[in-house]
Scaffold this motif. Structure first.
Motif, PDB file in Angstrom:
ATOM      1  N   UNK A 340     129.138  99.371  26.359  1.00 29.84           N
ATOM      2  CA  UNK A 340     127.761  98.937  26.164  1.00 29.84           C
ATOM      3  C   UNK A 340     126.818  99.591  27.167  1.00 29.84           C
ATOM      4  N   UNK A 341     125.733 100.173  26.669  1.00 29.95           N
ATOM      5  CA  UNK A 341     124.711 100.729  27.535  1.00 29.95           C
ATOM      6  C   UNK A 341     125.082 102.031  28.208  1.00 29.95           C
ATOM      7  N   UNK A 342     126.231 102.600  27.862  1.00 27.50           N
ATOM      8  CA  UNK A 342     126.695 103.816  28.541  1.00 27.50           C
ATOM      9  C   UNK A 342     125.769 104.993  28.279  1.00 27.50           C
ATOM     10  N   UNK A 343     125.145 105.007  27.103  1.00 26.06           N
ATOM     11  CA  UNK A 343     124.247 106.124  26.783  1.00 26.06           C
ATOM     12  C   UNK A 343     123.080 106.210  27.750  1.00 26.06           C
ATOM     13  N   UNK A 344     122.753 105.075  28.389  1.00 20.04           N
ATOM     14  CA  UNK A 344     121.677 105.057  29.379  1.00 20.04           C
ATOM     15  C   UNK A 344     122.151 105.575  30.734  1.00 20.04           C
ATOM     16  N   UNK A 345     123.455 105.520  30.963  1.00 23.28           N
ATOM     17  CA  UNK A 345     123.986 105.780  32.297  1.00 23.28           C
ATOM     18  C   UNK A 345     124.539 107.182  32.482  1.00 23.28           C
ATOM     19  N   UNK A 418     122.367 112.431  42.086  1.00 25.47           N
ATOM     20  CA  UNK A 418     121.441 111.989  43.129  1.00 25.47           C
ATOM     21  C   UNK A 418     121.651 110.494  43.375  1.00 25.47           C
ATOM     22  N   UNK A 419     122.289 110.148  44.474  1.00 26.40           N
ATOM     23  CA  UNK A 419     122.620 108.746  44.751  1.00 26.40           C
ATOM     24  C   UNK A 419     121.379 107.868  44.780  1.00 26.40           C
ATOM     25  N   UNK A 420     120.394 108.264  45.554  1.00 27.39           N
ATOM     26  CA  UNK A 420     119.204 107.431  45.682  1.00 27.39           C
ATOM     27  C   UNK A 420     118.365 107.453  44.408  1.00 27.39           C
ATOM     28  N   UNK A 421     118.330 108.576  43.727  1.00 24.09           N
ATOM     29  CA  UNK A 421     117.623 108.644  42.453  1.00 24.09           C
ATOM     30  C   UNK A 421     118.272 107.755  41.402  1.00 24.09           C
ATOM     31  N   UNK A 422     119.612 107.769  41.362  1.00 26.37           N
ATOM     32  CA  UNK A 422     120.329 106.925  40.414  1.00 26.37           C
ATOM     33  C   UNK A 422     120.155 105.447  40.747  1.00 26.37           C
ATOM     34  N   UNK A 423     120.108 105.150  42.036  1.00 25.20           N
ATOM     35  CA  UNK A 423     119.882 103.772  42.471  1.00 25.20           C
ATOM     36  C   UNK A 423     118.571 103.236  41.886  1.00 25.20           C
ATOM     37  N   UNK A 425     116.977 104.567  39.292  1.00 21.43           N
ATOM     38  CA  UNK A 425     117.071 104.608  37.832  1.00 21.43           C
ATOM     39  C   UNK A 425     117.736 103.351  37.292  1.00 21.43           C
ATOM     40  N   UNK A 426     118.846 102.933  37.900  1.00 23.46           N
ATOM     41  CA  UNK A 426     119.519 101.721  37.436  1.00 23.46           C
ATOM     42  C   UNK A 426     118.595 100.512  37.544  1.00 23.46           C
ATOM     43  N   UNK A 427     117.781 100.516  38.582  1.00 19.93           N
ATOM     44  CA  UNK A 427     116.846  99.403  38.760  1.00 19.93           C
ATOM     45  C   UNK A 427     115.823  99.368  37.622  1.00 19.93           C
ATOM     46  N   UNK A 428     115.382 100.549  37.156  1.00 18.40           N
ATOM     47  CA  UNK A 428     114.420 100.571  36.050  1.00 18.40           C
ATOM     48  C   UNK A 428     115.022 100.019  34.764  1.00 18.40           C
ATOM     49  N   UNK A 429     116.345 100.099  34.642  1.00 14.73           N
ATOM     50  CA  UNK A 429     117.006  99.600  33.432  1.00 14.73           C
ATOM     51  C   UNK A 429     117.032  98.075  33.368  1.00 14.73           C
ATOM     52  N   UNK A 430     116.628  97.427  34.447  1.00 11.23           N
ATOM     53  CA  UNK A 430     116.559  95.963  34.424  1.00 11.23           C
ATOM     54  C   UNK A 430     115.373  95.476  33.600  1.00 11.23           C
ATOM     55  N   UNK A 549     123.950  99.000  39.326  1.00 11.03           N
ATOM     56  CA  UNK A 549     124.635  99.297  38.064  1.00 11.03           C
ATOM     57  C   UNK A 549     125.205  98.020  37.464  1.00 11.03           C
ATOM     58  N   UNK A 550     125.835  97.192  38.307  1.00 11.35           N
ATOM     59  CA  UNK A 550     126.417  95.925  37.834  1.00 11.35           C
ATOM     60  C   UNK A 550     125.335  94.987  37.313  1.00 11.35           C
ATOM     61  N   UNK A 551     124.159  95.004  37.955  1.00 13.52           N
ATOM     62  CA  UNK A 551     123.078  94.130  37.487  1.00 13.52           C
ATOM     63  C   UNK A 551     122.606  94.562  36.093  1.00 13.52           C
TER      64      UNK A 551
END
Length: 594
Positions: A340-345, A418-423, A425-430, A549-551
């Motif tokens: 689930x949601x992998x296409x976003x990640x 990009x660790x900080x960029x991905x951090x 990005x995951x937050x925007x997915x909330x 990511x878990x959130x």
């Protein structure tokens, strides 16, 4: 009344008494049982001397008549791979009819209109049942983390005079009746090792030792008021205990070594529980659900016919994907289906580029097929392979040696992780939902304050695995020699290779002593203080990365329990550890968060 007496009274309530032989045939009991039971029923006032039901019998009949049904349809149906990626198990079709619709129609045939359907996975696909059949949907928000004991808890006030039915059952004959006189649990006459109960001479369901063989558990049950109250209370007690999160609701039926309800035995051909793709194919080879994208893809990639795809078995559900094992042309393979949601990640084209870069390096598993558009992947199964045990230091040292050798190749791809960029990005997915952690903003600011130190101490960026965790190191035997393969390259990209060390630590839930021991295993000639502190920074940053990511995954209904909480703790704890280390080295100040 015992079970035999209830069966005979029920037969007499349905049809007038002709003679004992007819009654024996209708009730399924011997002449001796029929004669004894008739005497007891007359003595108890349920029958008169003319062997006709009395007012007392009619009242008993009314008090125990079925009034409602509960259909359990919340689970993933993990054993139904690959179908469960496209359709919930209750909507699988046999002879063009969805399983759950057949169940509801059979309930309606015996006058039961009050039907509750507990849903979870793909719950929206069941919505039409409310209009078409008048059912009530009850949503189980914990379906991903807990088993159907917790689904039944949501409707425990409706258990009185109720049928409880799993949604993945196909019944040739209607298993429900207009009248019941006692509680029962349905099993078949088929013996299977997975069952932990068997029927004894008294028609009781008694427990058997594991793998000893018992009557196949069908899962349909009926509860009268007295037993419903007991089961309801038992469910409430069990659900308070974490050790029962993975339990089936039948756990509430047991009293020591037996169930509190009688057995109802059916012929194995009359009721079929459809748990797997192959069971569905066996009962209806033309079912629409057999025509899945996954099976079509396998056939195309391996030049096979659908019937050559056999022995389909679900593997452990991954944190990102669902995978299953299958056999085709006498060879075993694993197919990965994105979760689930992998296409976003994950960028699947970037992943395909990584596999191209490592294709001839004997690093990963053997790829038979990969689709850069949807992420479907088929790999050859490595027989006898095992994963790294992060508590076994010899295993760990071997894995770090393999990782070091991979890093030494200094491979290149066109994209960076990009660790900080991905951090961020995951937050925007909330989608605007605030973090579940009260001090998230402070923790985030602290972690970001470590970035200048990281940037100042990064060396050459090379192809880095990113997800180099113990489960992705496979120990295999090739030509009598042990090899280590590194699998699952979904997140791989250009990065500081020391990130892989941090990722291994946080997935293994290592404490600081274990972290330092892992660093020593990778840096066999010793690790300088600046690099060690940088790895601590990565642990903090990657902890927050995977916490975010878990959130996101939690919002999709996927829970990771302790893993999620521990990742957030790494972000907080290792920020503090870095500050302490910087003070010791005299570099404190710029890296500390004001």
């Amino acid at each position: 009344m015992n079970k035999q007496e209830s069966d005979i009274l029920n037969a007499l309530l349905l049809e007038p008494f002709i003679n004992q032989r007819v009654l024996a045939e209708v009730s399924g009991h011997s002449l001796g049982v029929v004669n004894r039971s008739l005497k007891e029923l007359i003595k108890a006032g349920y029958l008169n001397e003319a062997i006709c039901p009395t007012a007392k019998a009619v009242l008993e009949y009314k008090n125990k008549t079925p009034k409602r049904a509960i259909i359990l349809a919340a689970g993933f149906g993990m054993r139904m791979v690959p179908i469960n990626t496209e359709m919930p198990k209750g909507l699988l079709e046999v002879n063009g009819e969805p399983l759950i619709e057949r169940i509801i129609k059979q309930l309606h045939e015996v006058g039961i209109q009050e039907v509750y359907v507990v849903v979870g996975f793909m719950k929206e696909k069941y919505e039409y049942l409310m209009d078409e059949y008048g059912v009530e949907l009850v949503v189980n928000p914990d379906y991903a983390a807990k088993n159907n004991l917790h689904s039944l808890r949501l409707v425990k006030e409706h258990l009185e005079n109720a049928y409880i039915v799993p949604c993945d059952i196909w019944c040739d004959r209607n298993p429900f009746h207009r009248h019941e006189l006692y509680s029962w649990y349905m099993v078949s006459d088929l013996v299977e090792n997975e069952s932990n109960v068997r029927v004894n001479r008294k028609m009781e369901l008694v427990t058997v030792p594991e793998n000893a063989g018992g009557n196949a558990m069908v899962g349909i049950s009926y509860l009268i008021k007295e037993d419903a109250d007991t089961v309801s209370n038992r469910i409430e007690e069990l659900c308070k205990k974490p050790q029962y999160d993975g339990s089936f609701w039948e756990e509430a039926l047991y009293n020591k070594d037996r169930m509190i309800v009688a057995a109802r035995v059916v012929h194995s051909a009359d009721v079929v529980e459809i748990n797997t793709y192959e069971q569905l194919r066996e009962i209806d080879s033309d079912s629409n659900q057999l025509k899945t994208d996954a099976i079509r893809l396998i056939c195309k990639a391996l030049c096979a016919k659908p019937e050559e795809v056999t022995d389909i078995t679900v593997l452990k559900k991954g944190m990102t994907n669902r995978s299953f094992l299958f056999t085709c042309k006498d060879k075993k393979y694993i197919m990965r289906i994105p979760g689930e949601g992998t296409d976003q990640l994950i960028n699947r084209r970037q992943e395909a580029a990584v596999y191209h870069a490592i294709a001839d390096k004997n690093i990963c598993d053997d790829i038979a097929y990969i689709n850069p558009d949807n992420g479907y992947k088929i790999t050859e199964f490595l027989e006898g392979a095992r994963v790294c045990d992060p508590t076994d230091y010899e295993d760990v040292k071997k894995c770090m040696s393999r990782l070091r050798d991979f890093h030494a190749l200094k491979l290149k791809v066109a994209h960076e992780f990009d660790i900080f960029g991905q951090m961020e990005f995951y937050e925007t997915l909330w989608d605007g939902t605030p973090s579940v952690y009260k001090d998230y903003e402070k923790t985030k600011a602290n972690v970001w304050s470590l970035k200048p130190y990281i940037d100042a101490h990064v060396g050459e960026k090379i192809l880095t695995h990113i997800d180099a965790v113990p489960d992705n190191f496979l120990f295999v035997q090739k030509d009598r020699k042990e090899e280590i393969r590194l699998i699952d390259w979904e997140y791989a990209g250009m990065q500081d290779p020391h990130v892989d060390i941090a990722m291994f630590c946080i997935y293994s839930l290592y404490n600081k002593r274990q972290v330092d021991r892992l660093i020593a295993a990778y840096f066999t000639d010793g690790c300088d203080d600046a690099t060690r502190i940088k790895i601590y920074c990565y642990i903090a940053a990657c902890g927050l990365l995977w916490s975010n990511w878990c959130e996101y995954k939690r919002n999709l209904g996927v829970e990771f329990g302790e893993y999620s909480l521990r990742q957030y703790r790494y972000a907080k704890d290792y920020y503090r550890i870095v500050q302490d280390e910087l003070k010791k080295s005299g570099e404190s100040g710029a890296q500390e968060n004001a």
